[in-house]
Structure formats: structure tokens, C-alpha cells
Design a protein around this motif. Structure first.
Motif, PDB file in Angstrom:
ATOM      1  N   VAL B  48       0.915  -1.184  -0.119  1.00 29.20           N
ATOM      2  CA  VAL B  48      -0.007  -0.001   0.075  1.00 29.20           C
ATOM      3  C   VAL B  48       0.801   1.242   0.179  1.00 29.20           C
ATOM      4  O   VAL B  48       1.755   1.305   0.899  1.00 29.20           O
ATOM      5  N   PHE B  54      -6.708   2.716  -0.327  1.00 30.77           N
ATOM      6  CA  PHE B  54      -6.494   1.394  -0.626  1.00 30.77           C
ATOM      7  C   PHE B  54      -7.586   0.409  -0.327  1.00 30.77           C
ATOM      8  O   PHE B  54      -8.012   0.475   0.822  1.00 30.77           O
ATOM      9  N   THR B 206      -2.767   8.056   4.368  1.00 32.58           N
ATOM     10  CA  THR B 206      -3.055   6.893   3.610  1.00 32.58           C
ATOM     11  C   THR B 206      -4.328   6.495   4.266  1.00 32.58           C
ATOM     12  O   THR B 206      -4.301   6.155   5.479  1.00 32.58           O
ATOM     13  N   PHE B 208      -6.736   2.938   4.550  1.00 34.66           N
ATOM     14  CA  PHE B 208      -6.828   1.422   4.018  1.00 34.66           C
ATOM     15  C   PHE B 208      -8.226   1.089   4.572  1.00 34.66           C
ATOM     16  O   PHE B 208      -8.663   0.779   5.632  1.00 34.66           O
ATOM     17  N   CYS B 221     -11.334   4.774  -4.154  1.00 37.29           N
ATOM     18  CA  CYS B 221      -9.904   3.940  -4.033  1.00 37.29           C
ATOM     19  C   CYS B 221      -9.181   4.176  -5.164  1.00 37.29           C
ATOM     20  O   CYS B 221      -9.541   4.206  -6.302  1.00 37.29           O
TER      21      CYS B 221
END
Lengths: 263, 329
Positions: B48, B54, B206, B208, B221
Motif C-alpha cells: 500500500v 486502498f 493513507t 486502508f 479508492c
């Protein structure tokens, strides 16, 4: 330390709002208030019987509160997933565990103080005893009871790191019963019989299982109408140190188990 | 399927200079039953990049939450390696730079929204005016300033999710793990949460996301991985993964005999009056169809390349028996 106190504060706040604990405490308080009336029917000396009874009720109520409060402490956090957001923060598992423990002991202390105050008022009215020296036979055992309950909470906390609440309830209950009867058991199997299998078992149990009996001075408090061993500051201090050492050991063991536990 | 071809990541030691927020190498989590070992996550290789959103997708029981828990050191891997923000997992120091919003989070219900944030702020050792200022800012950010004094028990699901997002932003994290952040929310709350996540990317964070909400994932995404039975089946840029797919050709005046010639595997033909719509996989040489229609004096009305939907890719991947990522087999 900030994290520990934050967790302890939240645990305390939640514990004193738990209905089941309030119900147990209310039942205990009701019995404590009713006891003077019941004890007046006794043919023994009313004063001694009253103190024995109220301290017994206080102890049983506190023990039920301590176990009920502590056995669900970790399982509830996992079930409700609150533990995940906490452990994803820069919080060590040891900090989490110690915070939870301190919070539960804080809640127990508040409940015990409330019950003791009610008890003292009821006792003072019944016995017309308003001086500190007259109330000391209740204050001293109640103070040591807090250490007993803190120790019992540590036992329950240790078991909760690897067992379900139901199993924990029975294990902690067994330890409390054996620990309370430690002195007569030790006397029977070690002092009277210095050898034999039961003697060895009793010696091992004497060191492994916390001696809750050493923290119980309620019987001494009434004998002869004056404090016997309970009045001995050294005896009380030894009992408190013993409790703190056991609590320390139990918390270290709890952290070791909990560190490797998958939650 | 070029964009989703398997790739074998280099060993961790060789890629430390890359700007990766998460990197796992053969990360495995196994549980033992009485009779056998079950790999809930099997040799997971993930990368990632910093600053991206992500998407971590998969059906229930695919191993998504288990993976997140391993990355957060809530549970421990059976084998393999993983790094988060350049440090091996288990290093508590990295938890200062990351955050987690679990699926259906529960907060201590006796506390108000502000008290909850105060509690979590103390876990980061935030104190005094800085802490109070941060909490007020976040309450504004998630649009809960007016409900800050209400107990959590009176919050709607959407409000609880927003307070969850607020607690996850207290430390101004570089990396956020969001587990089903929009599950069970009404459409308005859904959009609000999605917009908040997009704003996080604008701020360079970031994100996830583990989610079943494929339309959300498709919208926000940058890259995704699709997990099934603990194995990564597909991993790559969303644009690459969804590129191509099908082509829709609309034509008029196509003779009947030509229609029969065009009709073969991978082509769906539908007739609407004089208008013929040919829906063909992009692997089929549609230029031949167009030439044939023109040669037969037919008219091409439109040619529309259609991007594959993430839902199609997801279903196709999960139903496929092939293990796309050989390294995960």
C-alpha cells in the motif's frame, strides 16, 4: 501514566453505572440496615453479634461485587470491540490491564466506603455509639476489607486473561474460600501433622493461594469487646503488605498472559 | 486482466526506500482445529503506497479483519513479515502515527461525544489547551459540534460513525485503517463519511479501507486487493483492473444474415426496432463487426467502450477457481 489513568477513569465511570452492581450493593445495604433489628433478637451479647453480622454481610456483599465487576472486565471489552480502538493507540497491553484493574478497584472502594458509611450510621444509631473508638471495630476491618477485595479483584483479573467469565467466577470463588480458610487448614495439616502428603499440599497452598484470612480481623474485633489482633498496627500493616505483594505478582502474571493473548 | 497479473514482491530489505505505508510478505495467520490447521490468511503479499486510498475487499470470512488486526498487533501472525509506516509490526511507537476505526464500533455509552474524544486524546498523551482545541476542531470537522454534549447512547449510527472517525483523527495519523466505515448507514450519512474519507486523501493521509460497499470503493479508492479464503486473488490500480471490459456498438440497417454472423460467444445482441445493439467483450475484434456492417450498407450510430464495474470484477474473481496470484497459492 496518562493512558493508565484515562482507562482507569473510564472503567470506574462505567462500573458505577452498572445496574447489576448497584442492585447487589442495594441488597447489601438493605441487609446492613436491617441487621440491627435482627441482632436484637439474639440471646448473645447484642453488640458482638451485631458487629459480626454486619461485617459478615459487608464482606459477602463486597466479595460478590468484586467478582461480578472484575470477571467481565476484559471479556466485555473484547465483545464490544472497545479494546481494538484502545490497543490501536500507543497503549501497551500492560497499561490497559493495569488501568482496567485500578478502575475496578476504585469503583469497589467507592462502593465499600458507601456501604461502610451506611453501616456506621446504622450501628451508631442502634448502639448510641458515636465516638471513633466505639466505631473502630467496624472501621478497621472495613479498611482491611478493601485490601481483601483489591486482592480478590486481582485474582479475578488474572483468571480473566485466559478463562471465560463463568469459569473465572468459580475459580475466583474457590481461591477466595480456600484463602479465607487458609489459617485453619494450615493449622490442621501443617502445625498438627508436620509430615505427610496433606501437609505438603497445605504448605504449597499456603504460599500459592493468597491468605485472605490474614486480612480478616472481624472476629478479633469483637472478642472481649475490644480490638485484639486488629488493633495491632503491625499485624494490619503486614496483612496490607502481603496483599500488595500478591496483587503485584498477580498483575505481572496477568500482563504476561495477556501480552500473548489474541483478542 | 493484465493489470491484475500476479507479482512477487521483493524481500522487505530491498524495498525499504519505497514510500510504502504497508507492506506484507507471506503474512500468514493460522488457527488449529482438532483435526487440521486452517489458514485464515495465507501468505499475504500486500503493498500500500503512501497517500493512497486502498480498498481491501473480499467476501465475509475472507480474512480482511484478521489482516487488519495483525497489522495493528491486536493478534499475532503465525508466519511472514509485515511493515507499517516503515517499521515492523509490534512496534508500539508506530501507533502514534496510525488509527483504526473498527466495524460497528462501540463506545462507552455513558460518555458524551466530547468525553469520548477526551478519553482517546489522553491515550495519545494530549493535554491542556492543545487537546481541547484539537477536540473542538474535530467535532466541527465531523459536523458534531452541536451534539458534543449528548451521550453516545443518543447518537444515531451515522453520528457514532462520525465520532469514530473523529477519534481516529485525534493524532493526525499518516495511516488510517477503516473497517466497513459505511456499513449500515443511511444514504446521507453514507455520503458524509465518503466525503470525509476523500478529504483525508487530500490531506495526504493513507487510508486502508475494508468494505463490502463496492460502489464506494470504486468511487474513492486508488488501488484495491481482492481477498478470498485468506489469499489475495487480485491486486492493482483500480483503473487498470477495470479498464476495457466491454464495447457497446449501436447500428441501424444491419441485414439479418450479418446479425447471425456477428452472434457468437462473448457477444450479446439485442434488437430495438431497426436498431441493433451489440455488446461485446473487448477481447473480441469488434473492428471486424464495424467493417462488416459498413460493407453491408448499415449505419454505425455509436461505439461506446464500457469500463468494467468493480462488482463484475469482484464476482468474477470470487467465483473463479484459479488462484491468480501464484505467490499466494
Amino acid at each position: 501514566m496518562n493512558a493508565i489513568f484515562a482507562i482507569a477513569g473510564t472503567t470506574l465511570g462505567e462500573a458505577i453505572r452498572r445496574k447489576v452492581l448497584l442492585i447487589i450493593m442495594m441488597v447489601g445495604l438493605t441487609m446492613l440496615i436491617l441487621t440491627p433489628a435482627i441482632s436484637s433478637l439474639s440471646i448473645r451479647g447484642q453488640h458482638d453479634v451485631l458487629i459480626q453480622m454486619v461485617l459478615g454481610i459487608l464482606k459477602i456483599t463486597s466479595a460478590i461485587l468484586a467478582v461480578t465487576l472484575t470477571v467481565y472486565l476484559l471479556p466485555n471489552e473484547v465483545e464490544r470491540r472497545t479494546i481494538y480502538t484502545i490497543l490501536s493507540k500507543p497503549v501497551l497491553r500492560s497499561q490497559f490491564l493495569i488501568g482496567k484493574y485500578l478502575g475496578s478497584v476504585g469503583a469497589l472502594a467507592i462502593m465499600l466506603v458507601m456501604m461502610t458509611v451506611v453501616l456506621l450510621v446504622a450501628f451508631a444509631i442502634q448502639q448510641s455509639a458515636w465516638s471513633v473508638s466505639q466505631l473502630m471495630p467496624i472501621i478497621q476491618p472495613a479498611f482491611l476489607l478493601l485490601f481483601q477485595m483489591a486482592l480478590l479483584a486481582a485474582v479475578a483479573m488474572f483468571f480473566s486473561t485466559f478463562s471465560t467469565p463463568v469459569i473465572n467466577f468459580f475459580l475466583t470463588g474457590l481461591v477466595f474460600i480456600f484463602g479465607t480458610l487458609m489459617n485453619p487448614i494450615f493449622e490442621t495439616y501443617v502445625t498438627r501433622e508436620s509430615s505427610g502428603f496433606m501437609s505438603i499440599v497445605a504448605r504449597v497452598a499456603h504460599y500459592v493461594i493468597p491468605n485472605f484470612g490474614s486480612l480478616d480481623i472481624s472476629s478479633g474485633a469483637t472478642q472481649g469487646g475490644q480490638v485484639m489482633r486488629g488493633g495491632d498496627l503491625v499485624y494490619m500493616t503486614q496483612g496490607m503488605i502481603m496483599a500488595l505483594v500478591y496483587i503485584g505478582i498477580l498483575l505481572i502474571l496477568s500482563v504476561l498472559v495477556f501480552d500473548n493473548k489474541e483478542v | 486482466m493484465d493489470g491484475i497479473l500476479p507479482h512477487c514482491p521483493k524481500p522487505l530489505e530491498e524495498t525499504l526506500d519505497l514510500a510504502l505505508a504497508i507492506r506484507t510478505e507471506a503474512l500468514t495467520k493460522a488457527y488449529k482445529t482438532r483435526t487440521r490447521r486452517v489458514d485464515v490468511v495465507h501468505k499475504l503479499n500486500l503493498e500500500v503506497e503512501e497517500g493512497e486510498i486502498f480498498g481491501f475487499l473480499g467476501p465475509n470470512g475472507a480474512g480482511k479483519t484478521t489482516t487488519i488486526k495483525m497489522l495493528l498487533s491486536i493478534i499475532y501472525p503465525t508466519s511472514g513479515k509485515a511493515e507499517v509506516l516503515g517499521k515492523e509490526i509490534g512496534n508500539i511507537a508506530i501507533h502514534r502515527k496510525l488509527s483504526y476505526l473498527p466495524e460497528k464500533p462501540y463506545y462507552y455509552e455513558h460518555m458524551t461525544g466530547k468525553e469520548i474524544l477526551n478519553f482517546y486524546a489522553r491515550l495519545f498523551n494530549l493535554r491542556g489547551d492543545d487537546k481541547d482545541k484539537k477536540i473542538d476542531e474535530l467535532l466541527e470537522y465531523v459536523n458534531l459540534a452541536n451534539a458534543a454534549g449528548k451521550p453516545i447512547s443518543q447518537y444515531s449510527k451515522g453520528m457514532q460513525q462520525r465520532i469514530g472517525l473523529a477519534q481516529s483523527l485525534l493524532n493526525d495519523p499518516q495511516l488510517l485503517f477503516l473497517d466497513e466505515p459505511t456499513a449500515g448507514l443511511d444514504p446521507i450519512a453514507h455520503v458524509e463519511i465518503r466525503d470525509l474519507i476523500l478529504r483525508m486523501r487530500e490531506q495526504g493521509k493513507t487510508v486502508f479501507i475494508s468494505s463490502h460497499e463496492l460502489s464506494d470503493v470504486e468511487r474513492i479508492c486508488d488501488r484495491v486487493a481482492i481477498l478470498n479464503t485468506g489469499r489475495v486473488k487480485v491486486q492493482g490500480k483500480l483503473d487498470d483492473l477495470l479498464r476495457g471490459g466491454r464495447v457497446e456498438i449501436t447500428a441501424e440497417g444491419v441485414p439479418q444474415d450479418l446479425r447471425e454472423k456477428i452472434n457468437h460467444d462473448g457477444v450479446i445482441i439485442s434488437q430495438h426496432g431497426d436498431r441493433l445493439i451489440i455488446d461485446a467483450a473487448d477481447t473480441i475484434p469488434t473492428a471486424d463487426f464495424i467493417d462488416a456492417i459498413r460493407a453491408a450498407k448499415g449505419t454505425i450510430v455509436s461505439i461506446i467502450p464500457r469500463r468494467k464495474r468493480l462488482e463484475d470484477l469482484f464476482v468474477e474473481t470470487i467465483q473463479s477457481k484459479d488462484d491468480v496470484d501464484g505467490s499466494n497459492g
